[in-house]
Design an enzyme around this catalytic site. Sequence first.
Site, mmCIF file in Angstrom:
data_model
loop_
_atom_site.group_PDB
_atom_site.id
_atom_site.type_symbol
_atom_site.label_atom_id
_atom_site.label_comp_id
_atom_site.label_asym_id
_atom_site.label_seq_id
_atom_site.Cartn_x
_atom_site.Cartn_y
_atom_site.Cartn_z
ATOM 1 N N GLY A 1 0.844 -1.190 0.000
ATOM 2 C CA GLY A 1 0.000 0.000 0.000
ATOM 3 C C GLY A 1 0.877 1.237 0.000
ATOM 4 C CB THR B 1 -4.865 -1.563 0.338
ATOM 5 O OG1 THR B 1 -5.726 -1.186 1.411
ATOM 6 C CG2 THR B 1 -5.063 -0.549 -0.763
ATOM 7 C CG ASP C 1 -7.673 0.490 3.575
ATOM 8 O OD1 ASP C 1 -8.466 -0.290 4.143
ATOM 9 O OD2 ASP C 1 -6.582 0.830 4.075
ATOM 10 C CG HIS D 1 -7.749 -7.052 11.798
ATOM 11 N ND1 HIS D 1 -8.050 -6.275 12.891
ATOM 12 C CD2 HIS D 1 -6.592 -6.573 11.281
ATOM 13 C CE1 HIS D 1 -7.105 -5.350 13.034
ATOM 14 N NE2 HIS D 1 -6.212 -5.513 12.077
HETATM 15 O O1 F6P Z 1 -4.818 -0.660 5.352
HETATM 16 C C1 F6P Z 1 -5.498 -1.827 5.675
HETATM 17 C C2 F6P Z 1 -6.103 -1.748 7.043
HETATM 18 O O2 F6P Z 1 -6.814 -2.933 7.279
HETATM 19 C C3 F6P Z 1 -6.985 -0.531 7.317
HETATM 20 O O3 F6P Z 1 -8.270 -0.649 6.749
HETATM 21 C C4 F6P Z 1 -6.980 -0.480 8.816
HETATM 22 O O4 F6P Z 1 -7.222 0.828 9.263
HETATM 23 C C5 F6P Z 1 -5.572 -0.913 9.157
HETATM 24 O O5 F6P Z 1 -5.094 -1.639 8.034
HETATM 25 C C6 F6P Z 1 -5.476 -1.776 10.383
HETATM 26 O O6 F6P Z 1 -4.135 -2.016 10.665
HETATM 27 P P1 F6P Z 1 -3.628 -3.100 11.723
HETATM 28 O O7 F6P Z 1 -3.663 -4.444 11.041
HETATM 29 O O8 F6P Z 1 -2.254 -2.675 12.060
HETATM 30 O O9 F6P Z 1 -4.572 -3.068 12.879
#
Ligand code: F6P
Length: 379
Positions: free
Chosen positions: A117, A140, A142, A287
């Site tokens: 990303g 990603t 997102d 997640h």
């Molecule tokens: O960029 C992908 C993502 O899943 C975002 O949607 C979210 O804000 C972030 O990563 C969460 O990160 P981590 O896995 O570090 O909690």
Amino acid sequence: MNKSMRIGLLTGGGDCPGLNAVIRAVVKTAINDYGMTVIGFMDGYEGLILNRYTTLDKNSVSGILSRGGTILGTSNQANPFNFPILQNDTYVYLDRSSEVVANYERLGLDCLIAVGGDGTHAASAGLEKLGIQVVGIPKTIDNDLVGTDQTFGYDSALVTATEAIDKLHTTAQSHHRAMVVEVMGRYAGWLALGAGLAGGGDIILIPEIPYEIEVVCDQIRERNRLGKNFSIIVIGEGAKAQGGDIVIKRIVETSPDAIRLGGISYQLAAQIEGLTRLETRVTVLGHLLRGGSPTPYDRILATRFGCEAVHLAAQRKFGRIVVLKGQCVESILLEEVAGKTRKVPFDSPLIRSALSLGVSMGVTSERIEEMMTQPQTVA
Ligand code: F6P
């Protein structure tokens, strides 16, 4: 001439469905079309810094197309220019980019294919200036990377979110409740908007359009007046109320992008329940959206990106990232992408469709028409 080329491969940033499909495509194309050698680095840039790698042959990528996650592992904290090391219970940050260059040279690599990303591509752009020949691949859930119409991972996350909303619909209806569903997506509303549309959400709240709580509640009241005594509200984790703030779940000190969003849905649900007296429940998908098998769309997109990245390397077109433009896979300069976020434009056809369906975006229709005529800030 390309027969002796040696390429490195890594997956960086948050994982998403389709990473194994892209690894498989890179390895197979590199070997079948060009007789190249592929070295896979473990856990994103961490593997290149700490010299942890494995040679990837066709056997090592056999049977992984449909698997979620990444066989190489990943990290969203391994920035070669600001690498965290724990010393006496405190993190110190070191510039380890010269070790990356040394490892790249020692392994005799001609190119590094970095799948990631914005954080990964920002690091790649920096390493390119130090002489590493990089080709980038965007991924990603997102869908917020500049320059590409879509990233792989997004479609799979949409399917997971949509299935969840479908399930919440039936229980919301049975119990006459409001259901707030929070989805990831950081500062862009692509996931909330896509899943909200696909799942038939009644209210969709995205970071780009700060919502007015009264407008949200009016939509719920209006639905009740029409005999629909339940409502589905889909909200992006980066959304906020007008005049309010984003909700930060935690700060990951060692991550280049330290802020982790999450929890706005609890605030919103409490307000909805207080103002409408409709019982309200929250589901945070979190997640879950990053897991599971990639959809056919993501498998195909990841495969096309992987093949194209190897073709670029073979043609020595470095410093570029593969992108989807309409139906075509093309490439643009890495520096056009690094450090930028692609937000949902106010005049997005998705927003227009939502409004045509009577979905509330959390502001009055006059306000949204006004926003559509205004220039939008892209971070
Ligand atoms: O960029 C992908 C993502 O899943 C975002 O949607 C979210 O804000 C972030 O990563 C969460 O990160 P981590 O896995 O570090 O909690």
